[in-house]
Design an enzyme around this catalytic site. Sequence first.
Site, mmCIF file in Angstrom:
data_model
loop_
_atom_site.group_PDB
_atom_site.id
_atom_site.type_symbol
_atom_site.label_atom_id
_atom_site.label_comp_id
_atom_site.label_asym_id
_atom_site.label_seq_id
_atom_site.Cartn_x
_atom_site.Cartn_y
_atom_site.Cartn_z
ATOM 1 N N HIS A 175 16.462 37.987 49.659
ATOM 2 C CA HIS A 175 15.215 38.353 48.983
ATOM 3 C C HIS A 175 14.948 37.437 47.789
ATOM 4 C CE1 HIS A 175 17.582 41.492 46.438
ATOM 5 N NE2 HIS A 175 17.544 40.348 45.827
ATOM 6 N N HIS A 176 15.927 36.602 47.429
ATOM 7 C CA HIS A 176 15.691 35.600 46.394
ATOM 8 C C HIS A 176 15.016 34.369 46.972
ATOM 9 C CE1 HIS A 176 18.158 37.531 43.237
ATOM 10 N NE2 HIS A 176 18.822 38.004 44.269
ATOM 11 N N SER A 197 26.751 56.749 31.739
ATOM 12 C CA SER A 197 27.329 57.994 32.251
ATOM 13 C C SER A 197 28.392 58.578 31.327
ATOM 14 C CB SER A 197 27.943 57.762 33.638
ATOM 15 O OG SER A 197 27.030 57.130 34.489
ATOM 16 N N ASP A 228 48.910 50.060 28.427
ATOM 17 C CA ASP A 228 48.280 48.752 28.255
ATOM 18 C C ASP A 228 47.692 48.366 29.600
ATOM 19 O OD1 ASP A 228 47.679 45.970 27.624
ATOM 20 O OD2 ASP A 228 49.008 46.229 25.917
ATOM 21 N N ARG A 271 7.290 30.098 35.905
ATOM 22 C CA ARG A 271 8.420 30.136 34.986
ATOM 23 C C ARG A 271 8.951 28.722 34.772
ATOM 24 N NH1 ARG A 271 13.446 32.400 38.657
ATOM 25 N NH2 ARG A 271 14.584 32.082 36.736
ATOM 26 N N SER A 277 38.606 32.845 35.018
ATOM 27 C CA SER A 277 38.803 33.847 33.982
ATOM 28 C C SER A 277 38.389 35.226 34.474
ATOM 29 C CB SER A 277 38.006 33.457 32.737
ATOM 30 O OG SER A 277 37.807 34.568 31.910
ATOM 31 N N SER A 278 37.205 35.308 35.102
ATOM 32 C CA SER A 278 36.768 36.655 35.468
ATOM 33 C C SER A 278 37.519 37.174 36.687
ATOM 34 C CB SER A 278 35.258 36.737 35.655
ATOM 35 O OG SER A 278 34.782 35.663 36.391
ATOM 36 N N LYS A 302 21.157 57.818 40.571
ATOM 37 C CA LYS A 302 21.788 57.695 39.260
ATOM 38 C C LYS A 302 20.824 58.098 38.145
ATOM 39 C CE LYS A 302 25.364 54.389 39.650
ATOM 40 N NZ LYS A 302 26.178 55.209 38.882
ATOM 41 N N TYR A 349 24.648 42.825 40.141
ATOM 42 C CA TYR A 349 25.217 44.178 40.022
ATOM 43 C C TYR A 349 26.483 44.179 39.179
ATOM 44 C CZ TYR A 349 21.609 45.386 43.193
ATOM 45 O OH TYR A 349 20.373 45.548 43.738
ATOM 46 N N HIS A 407 23.530 37.702 44.276
ATOM 47 C CA HIS A 407 23.050 39.073 44.209
ATOM 48 C C HIS A 407 24.127 40.065 43.787
ATOM 49 C CE1 HIS A 407 19.718 41.626 43.969
ATOM 50 N NE2 HIS A 407 20.509 42.567 44.412
ATOM 51 N N THR A 409 20.188 53.948 43.326
ATOM 52 C CA THR A 409 19.831 53.759 41.924
ATOM 53 C C THR A 409 19.007 54.946 41.437
ATOM 54 O OG1 THR A 409 19.700 51.418 42.471
ATOM 55 C CG2 THR A 409 18.979 52.058 40.286
ATOM 56 N N TRP A 459 19.771 27.619 36.039
ATOM 57 C CA TRP A 459 21.151 28.110 36.146
ATOM 58 C C TRP A 459 21.558 28.278 37.607
ATOM 59 C CZ3 TRP A 459 23.484 32.682 37.990
ATOM 60 C CH2 TRP A 459 22.600 33.663 38.481
ATOM 61 N N HIS A 463 20.471 28.686 28.302
ATOM 62 C CA HIS A 463 20.277 30.061 27.848
ATOM 63 C C HIS A 463 20.788 31.028 28.911
ATOM 64 C CE1 HIS A 463 18.310 33.763 26.528
ATOM 65 N NE2 HIS A 463 17.676 33.827 27.695
ATOM 66 N N GLU A 493 26.397 39.372 41.894
ATOM 67 C CA GLU A 493 26.550 39.063 40.474
ATOM 68 C C GLU A 493 25.609 39.907 39.611
ATOM 69 O OE1 GLU A 493 28.456 37.311 38.541
ATOM 70 O OE2 GLU A 493 27.267 37.180 36.710
#
Lengths: 528, 175
Positions: free
Chosen positions: A305-306, A271, A109, A453, A172-173, A334, A260, A256, A331, A145, A80, A258
């Site tokens: 922090h993870h 925005s 293009d 979890r 790809s990315s 924003k 963002y 991390h 943040t 994951w 998932h 990722e």
Amino acid sequence: MTVPADLTHEDYGGHHGPRKGLLRWVTTTNHKDIGTLYLWFSLIMLFVGGAMAMIIRAELFQPGLQLVNPDFFNQMTTMHALVMIFGAVMPAFVGLANWMIPLMIGAPDMALPRLNNWSFWILPFAGTLLLSSLFVEGGAPAGGWTMYPPLVLQTGAAFPMLIFSVHLLGISSIMGSINIIATIMNLRAPGMGYMKMPLFVWTWFITAFLLIATMPVLAGAVTMLLTDKYFGTSFFNAAGGGDPVMFQHIFWFFGHPEVYILILPAFGIASQIIPTFARKPLFGYKSMVYATASIAVLSFIVWSHHMFTVGLPVGAELFFMVSTMLIAIPTGVKVFNWVATMWRGSMTFETPMLFAIGFIVLFTIGGFSGLMLAIAPADFQYQDSYFVVAHFHYVLVPGAVFSIMAASYYWLPKWTGHMYDEKLGKLHFWLSAIFVNLVFFPQHFLGLAGMPRRIPDYAVQFADFNMISSIGAMGFGLSQLLFAYIVIKTVRGGAKASDEVWEGAQGLEWTLSSPPPYHSFSVQPVIR
Amino acid sequence: MERHSLRPLLMKLFAIPILMFGFGYLMVPLYNVFCEVTGLNGKTGRLSAAEASLLQEDLSRLVKIQFVTSVNQDGPWDFRPAETSMMVHPGKPYTTKFYAYNRMDKTLVSQSIPSVAPIQATRYFKKTECFCFIEQKFNASEAREMPVTFVINPQLPEDVDTIILSYTLFTKTGT
């Protein structure tokens, strides 16, 4: 198809439109076609990943083991996450970038159209490889994951499939990101300086740099896993002098930034939409750009922090706690700017605006629970509990996913030339907004009460909140079928959309016809 | 459009992911150096016997050393310290033994990985000789005691009065 007034027929160089037949989609190098492919791919993956979430929530509806065995449950949580992150949210953002960035900066293009074709067509193969691991011996990856060793090394035949699909998704990315950077740096219309770019373009510009800097680190980490398992290296094998904790450092150095990558384009979308429906220019444009950039820079120095509980020295805990909390400042800037944009605006609440406002409110809740998790001493209690699950789902579902929905409603009339059904859109918003809170809000309480979890069964005192959460999940899942229905209905027909579509809309994309011609801005507009 | 002007930019852009892929691998030695310098992660330093003899003995101070053992993934081993704890003077070398028994009726190779707690003490715990420095081969049903010689650096912070040395025994496969 209407042609912008400044273009004659010859300017299209004889290419009047797309090729006929299915091969058009395979060979296309047109940014609009590729954007469309990305968006359909991500919609399909949303339902695949969503179906997995339904299995998870169905099993958790009651305590005890009812529907699936624990190993399959773990496969579902792992898959998932992978499907939603790499299959649904990221491709959706890349699809939006493909469609909108050339239109927003007045480019004909993307800068590298053939590379663009590749970056999309790798995706279905990577996705198929990943999903087909469900059917091999030993089942799909079930170690989460995050792929922590040594647990992930116990994956069966699915292990190399997992690694190679991560490689493919990464390639790809990276290609997509290089294309986006090259497009933004080289193909802006004359007069469009960097500080005149729409914020969606800015946020993607910064996101693309995050992607090319961090996806290769993930590729390196999973390659080390692969060689550890099959080629006798000992990067993470303590017996050979390696260290499993090191994987966590390398992984979160990618991980991390990722998160963002998954949210900065959402900031860009909000925005774009909020000024349109508040009928005011965006408040604090420059501070938005600087805030986005500082979030991106800070994302590289907060990864531990993870892993507050792996045994870091106190100095490191303090450093990562404070640097993490620092991110709340840009943040906050924003969120303040979005609210200030709406302040005394002539607001109307069409579906994109509803989703954008829902995004701000609910994303902020997720941001606050993130701040709670950033408190290192408190994190020892929250670590690996449902509180974490509630936190990251608040930033990803009513955060990233709501922004994608908002963007879809906002630009769907531009893409298709048809207005979507406003009544159904609003219904879709309210169903989603109510159910998403029903799913995830009780999970905060579950986590604080100590429910871990990634477990298929739980103690009976958690039963009530889990049942509420599962009911919410079924409702949220069904509501998204309505979204698919609305999109398909709009593609097939509907009231004709005007070029501007929205009364207060600003930007180059609204100067084109709805739908825009297959080749737009062959002659670049000049920005005063 | 001038396509040729894209090339220098693309070279730079493609260089970033390639360099970052390398950086991922560079993190491995960086991490090890970082851990060794700071003593994080329980990695203990090595010291030659000659260097150890230069340390000043501190007979006024006694530190308790406790020994802990575990076997990774329930491997077929009996593994325990010969003595569970000892009192030592900083600066003076001591030797203790660990007992291991191969329960299988075939030859096995073991590798023991040390860890020292608390973190503040790891930098001051030095080994001059240890069975953990190399792989240990055991014949079928062989049992033996393996020595470790260590010395505590007298500069050990005052507030540390107990140090735990733990070993995890891994079965090496494929050898």
